[in-house]
Write an enzyme that holds these catalytic residues in place. Structure first.
Site, PDB file in Angstrom:
ATOM      1  N   HIS A  70       0.851  -1.189   0.000  1.00  0.00           N
ATOM      2  CA  HIS A  70       0.000   0.000   0.000  1.00  0.00           C
ATOM      3  C   HIS A  70       0.892   1.246   0.000  1.00  0.00           C
ATOM      4  O   HIS A  70       2.099   1.159   0.168  1.00  0.00           O
ATOM      5  CB  HIS A  70      -0.893   0.021   1.241  1.00  0.00           C
ATOM      6  CG  HIS A  70      -0.130   0.275   2.508  1.00  0.00           C
ATOM      7  ND1 HIS A  70       0.615  -0.702   3.108  1.00  0.00           N
ATOM      8  CD2 HIS A  70       0.029   1.385   3.246  1.00  0.00           C
ATOM      9  CE1 HIS A  70       1.202  -0.185   4.199  1.00  0.00           C
ATOM     10  NE2 HIS A  70       0.851   1.079   4.292  1.00  0.00           N
ATOM     11  N   ALA A 121      20.226  -8.163  -3.695  1.00  0.00           N
ATOM     12  CA  ALA A 121      20.141  -7.358  -2.468  1.00  0.00           C
ATOM     13  C   ALA A 121      19.992  -5.881  -2.809  1.00  0.00           C
ATOM     14  O   ALA A 121      20.607  -5.375  -3.745  1.00  0.00           O
ATOM     15  CB  ALA A 121      21.384  -7.576  -1.615  1.00  0.00           C
ATOM     16  N   THR A 126       9.540  -2.869  -8.873  1.00  0.00           N
ATOM     17  CA  THR A 126       8.363  -2.048  -9.169  1.00  0.00           C
ATOM     18  C   THR A 126       7.501  -2.645 -10.272  1.00  0.00           C
ATOM     19  O   THR A 126       6.403  -2.154 -10.513  1.00  0.00           O
ATOM     20  CB  THR A 126       8.784  -0.631  -9.592  1.00  0.00           C
ATOM     21  OG1 THR A 126       9.598  -0.727 -10.769  1.00  0.00           O
ATOM     22  CG2 THR A 126       9.537   0.079  -8.479  1.00  0.00           C
ATOM     23  N   LYS A 127       8.017  -3.672 -10.966  1.00  0.00           N
ATOM     24  CA  LYS A 127       7.297  -4.295 -12.079  1.00  0.00           C
ATOM     25  C   LYS A 127       7.398  -5.803 -11.946  1.00  0.00           C
ATOM     26  O   LYS A 127       8.287  -6.331 -11.271  1.00  0.00           O
ATOM     27  CB  LYS A 127       7.905  -3.859 -13.412  1.00  0.00           C
ATOM     28  CG  LYS A 127       7.738  -2.386 -13.687  1.00  0.00           C
ATOM     29  CD  LYS A 127       8.326  -2.009 -15.015  1.00  0.00           C
ATOM     30  CE  LYS A 127       8.109  -0.507 -15.217  1.00  0.00           C
ATOM     31  NZ  LYS A 127       8.876   0.013 -16.299  1.00  0.00           N
TER      32      LYS A 127
END
Length: 179
Positions: A70, A121, A126-127
């Site tokens: 979130h 690491a 994000t995709k």
């Protein structure tokens, strides 16, 4: 999940000796959408909304990995326009089978990590990550494939398994003599 219940689980994670034990504990608590077999959970925290997270079989999650299912941008937006019209944005995270997520990585919402994947690491994912991929970076990008890691570890294991070689000799040969 009630906040006090979540805090009690986080406290209990602090007392468990390793990631395998933590993984078994979290599986028994049934707090994730799904949490399969043989999960190594090294972090001491669970996600804020664990029911938005699915974890496959044979997944190793290193220390300080964060699951961001979130955001709280709605708070800033609502404060800037003085009207409470924006809602919290939520999204799911899915992790396939045979996945390693390196220390201090961040997995963002609405991301699916395929099977047979390695997340380097410190990466920020994000995709979606396709099956058989090795990704790293900020944002994470494909830098290799799963088979290349298997090949590297096979080479490493064969070289290190020689009984007549001391650890010092192995270090010198493997890491410094690239002949």
């Amino acid at each position: 999940m009630k906040n006090i219940h979540k805090q009690l689980i986080n406290l209990r994670l602090l007392t468990l000796k390793n990631g395998a034990v933590r993984g078994n504990y979290l599986k028994k608590k049934n707090i994730f959408k799904s949490f399969s077999e043989n999960v190594w959970w090294q972090p001491y925290k669970i996600p804020t909304q664990p029911k938005l997270v699915k974890i496959g079989n044979n997944v190793n999650i290193a220390t300080e990995v964060l699951f961001m299912e979130h955001d709280i941008i709605h708070v800033m937006l609502n404060n800037s326009c003085k009207v409470k019209k924006y809602k919290q944005y939520l999204g799911t995270i899915e992790i396939g089978d045979n996945v390693f997520i390196g220390a201090r990585s961040i997995i963002m919402y609405n991301v699916k990590i395929g099977s047979n994947c390695i997340i380097g690491a410190g990466s920020v994912v994000t995709k979606d990550v396709p099956n058989n991929s090795v990704v790293a970076g900020v944002p994470a990008k494909i830098i290799g494939n799963y088979q290349s890691i298997i090949d590297k570890y096979n080479s490493y294991s064969k070289l290190h398994s020689k009984d007549d070689m001391s650890d010092e000799d192995f270090i010198e040969k493997f890491f410094w003599n690239k002949n």
